[in-house]
Scaffold this active site. Structure first.
Site, PDB file in Angstrom:
ATOM      1  N   SER A 297     -33.611 -10.555   5.738  1.00  0.00           N
ATOM      2  CA  SER A 297     -32.669 -10.756   6.845  1.00  0.00           C
ATOM      3  C   SER A 297     -33.003  -9.894   8.047  1.00  0.00           C
ATOM      4  O   SER A 297     -33.344  -8.731   7.893  1.00  0.00           O
ATOM      5  CB  SER A 297     -31.256 -10.377   6.409  1.00  0.00           C
TER       6      SER A 297
ATOM      7  N   GLY B 102     -32.787 -19.753   4.141  1.00  0.00           N
ATOM      8  CA  GLY B 102     -32.183 -18.639   4.848  1.00  0.00           C
ATOM      9  C   GLY B 102     -32.055 -17.513   3.845  1.00  0.00           C
ATOM     10  O   GLY B 102     -32.706 -17.524   2.817  1.00  0.00           O
ATOM     11  N   CYS B 103     -31.182 -16.551   4.130  1.00  0.00           N
ATOM     12  CA  CYS B 103     -31.175 -15.391   3.241  1.00  0.00           C
ATOM     13  C   CYS B 103     -30.193 -15.537   2.107  1.00  0.00           C
ATOM     14  O   CYS B 103     -30.277 -14.866   1.106  1.00  0.00           O
ATOM     15  CB  CYS B 103     -30.892 -14.116   4.013  1.00  0.00           C
ATOM     16  N   VAL B 104     -29.174 -16.372   2.252  1.00  0.00           N
ATOM     17  CA  VAL B 104     -28.198 -16.504   1.179  1.00  0.00           C
ATOM     18  C   VAL B 104     -28.212 -17.912   0.617  1.00  0.00           C
ATOM     19  O   VAL B 104     -27.477 -18.241  -0.250  1.00  0.00           O
ATOM     20  CB  VAL B 104     -26.771 -16.144   1.647  1.00  0.00           C
TER      21      VAL B 104
END
Lengths: 411, 104
Positions: A297, B102-104
């Site tokens: 992230s 994405g990250c999640v």
């Protein structure tokens, strides 16, 4: 005299300046460059549209958070000439360095999508909330919105704070509920990914949130352009999404000087070794924060953990010893879910967000991947922690490397 | 981790059926996988798959559609024609790579 040059006085750059000024001997000069003296607490942008934060509260002078013994140069960066160990600045000066730390972050680029920044609806019916101006203008637009089709739309990865679009859509739903016009607002989350949450466990645990709150989802929507005359999003495969109000998360790239210096990849992010954050092209350049291409992230938490991993490495390196630490891509973040609650995620390069407790196994007090009031208060409290503890480079009581303690691994 | 078997070849996959070890992939396997989703591999279909594997070997993450366009020089509309509906996901699956995320 050895010269350390830090580009960028945001989260990573300011932390670096503070910690390294304490750690490095006096015969080291430290210079920090940034184009302005406005340090934004970027997580605050999320709350400005809803009136729960203000531009005045979110921005403070960068110089207020830089320590004595560090030179602050306020001007833009024109070019890094890495082969010469020099940086050309926009005010005409050139700064030489022995070591260069790049922490200039990522920038939203609405100009890269046809019909976005160049369209007549920009800042009238099309808004971003990843800039101070965008989030402030969006506040006015939300206040006067009386109903219709609202889209929250993600253009492509990577973006700063990948969970913010989801937080926004949950908060905006809550906002209209509180205003008692929720039934008049049709909310759709539009994403190029194949789901609102993409990693399987987070998706299972959180997927119901959008459905429960009657937020529609449109997935696999790769935005080609915005048709301003017809007020529709058009995807590459020809699908269309009409809107009365569009909240878009534009493409992100690195800074222009990164492109101009030939340091970045196609999106202007600088290739580094993901464990040491050292430039793959130049041994005396490290990249901290959002400016690198590490696969995690782009968020303040990652910048924080990366800086803590990096500093002992750097001190060892200049001392002629091997670097002791290896960065694991650790990220953790509060995810606002509306209704005065938030979730907490904790993950790294190799491990997806799991359920459990944080930071103490079985005790918490934070619950991972579960909604709670405490998590929401934690998110709000973090603003003060950011200014008073994180930026000055004081130690926070959370582990730098991700820990599996307290986490529930899947069978 | 589940193990998948296709035409006598076994490979490790995640919950969603994506390869977890890129080295267990082969072009023959990819051809068989493609058939399962109704795609007949030809040179046009191979070009983006090969780019994806080379790019991710160098840079790590599975390239996004936009990266396929800016770095690989592929036309996104063309990729939608070759792999209808969900080109990024279908291509990553056939290429033996993680789903672009994405990250999640």
């Amino acid at each position: 005299m050895r010269r350390l040059l830090i580009l960028g006085a945001g989260t990573a750059g300011t932390m670096l300046a503070n910690i390294l000024r304490r750690e490095l001997p006096d015969d080291w000069s430290i210079t920090v460059v940034d184009k302005d003296n406005d340090h934004p607490y970027q997580p605050g942008y999320l709350f400005i549209p809803f009136g729960t934060s203000t531009p005045e509260r979110v921005v403070k002078p960068r110089t207020q958070f830089l320590p004595k013994g560090v030179d602050f140069v306020q001007t833009g960066i024109r070019k890094v000439r890495a082969a010469d160990n020099e940086v050309d600045l926009e005010d005409g000066r050139t700064l030489p360095y022995d070591w260069l730390l790049i922490a200039t972050g990522a920038v939203p680029r609405p100009d890269l999508t046809p019909g976005m920044a160049d369209g007549k609806l920009w800042y009238k019916k099309v808004f971003d909330f990843y800039t101070l101006e965008g989030s402030t203008r969006l506040h006015d637009a939300l206040e006067t919105f009386q109903g219709g089709k609202l889209l929250v739309q993600l253009t492509d990865m990577p973006i700063k704070c990948p969970v913010a679009p989801l937080e926004f859509v949950l908060l905006v739903e809550d906002y209209f509920r509180t205003r008692r016009i929720r039934h008049k607002v049709d909310i759709t989350y539009v994403t190029p990914l194949d789901g609102a949450f993409t990693k399987p466990i987070a998706s299972r645990e959180l997927g119901h949130l959008l459905t429960d709150r009657s937020i529609r989802q449109v997935t696999d929507f790769a935005l080609e352009r915005i048709d301003n005359d017809r007020q529709v999003l058009v995807s590459y495969d020809g699908r269309e999404q009409p809107f009365d109000l569009l909240v878009t998360i534009p493409l992100h790239t690195g800074q222009q000087y990164v492109f101009d210096s030939g340091l970045g990849d196609d999106a202007g992010f600088i290739p580094v070794d993901k464990k040491t954050l050292r430039s793959t092209a130049y041994d005396n350049i490290f990249v901290l924060g959002d400016a690198s291409n590490i696969p995690t992230s782009k968020a303040g938490a990652v910048a924080h953990f990366a800086v803590e991993t990096f500093v002992p490495n750097f001190l060892a390196l200049i001392d002629g010893r091997p670097m002791p630490n290896s960065f694991d891509g650790h990220a953790n973040c509060f995810v606002e879910s509306g209704r005065g609650q938030a979730l907490l995620l904790d993950f790294n390069y190799d491990t997806q967000p799991l359920t459990g407790t944080f930071p103490l196994a079985g005790v918490g007090p934070m619950k991972l991947l579960g909604r709670s009031r405490l998590n929401h208060l934690g998110k709000l409290a973090f603003e003060q922690i950011y200014w008073k503890v994180l930026l000055p480079g004081h130690k926070l009581p959370v582990p730098t490397l991700m820990s599996m303690a307290g986490k529930h691994e899947e069978d | 981790m589940p193990t998948n078997t296709l035409n006598d070849r076994t490979f490790q996959v995640n919950d969603e059926g994506f390869f977890t070890d890129r080295d267990e992939w082969s072009e023959e396997l990819a051809t068989d996988l493609a058939q399962l989703i109704g795609i007949e591999m030809d040179e046009e279909h191979w070009a983006p798959i090969r780019f994806m594997r080379e790019d991710s070997a160098k840079n790590g993450p599975t390239p996004t559609l936009r990266r396929m366009q800016t770095v690989g020089g592929f036309d996104i509309k063309e990729l939608y024609r070759l792999y209808p509906g969900k080109p990024a996901k279908k291509m990553a699956w056939i290429a033996g790579l993680p789903k672009p995320v994405g990250c999640v």
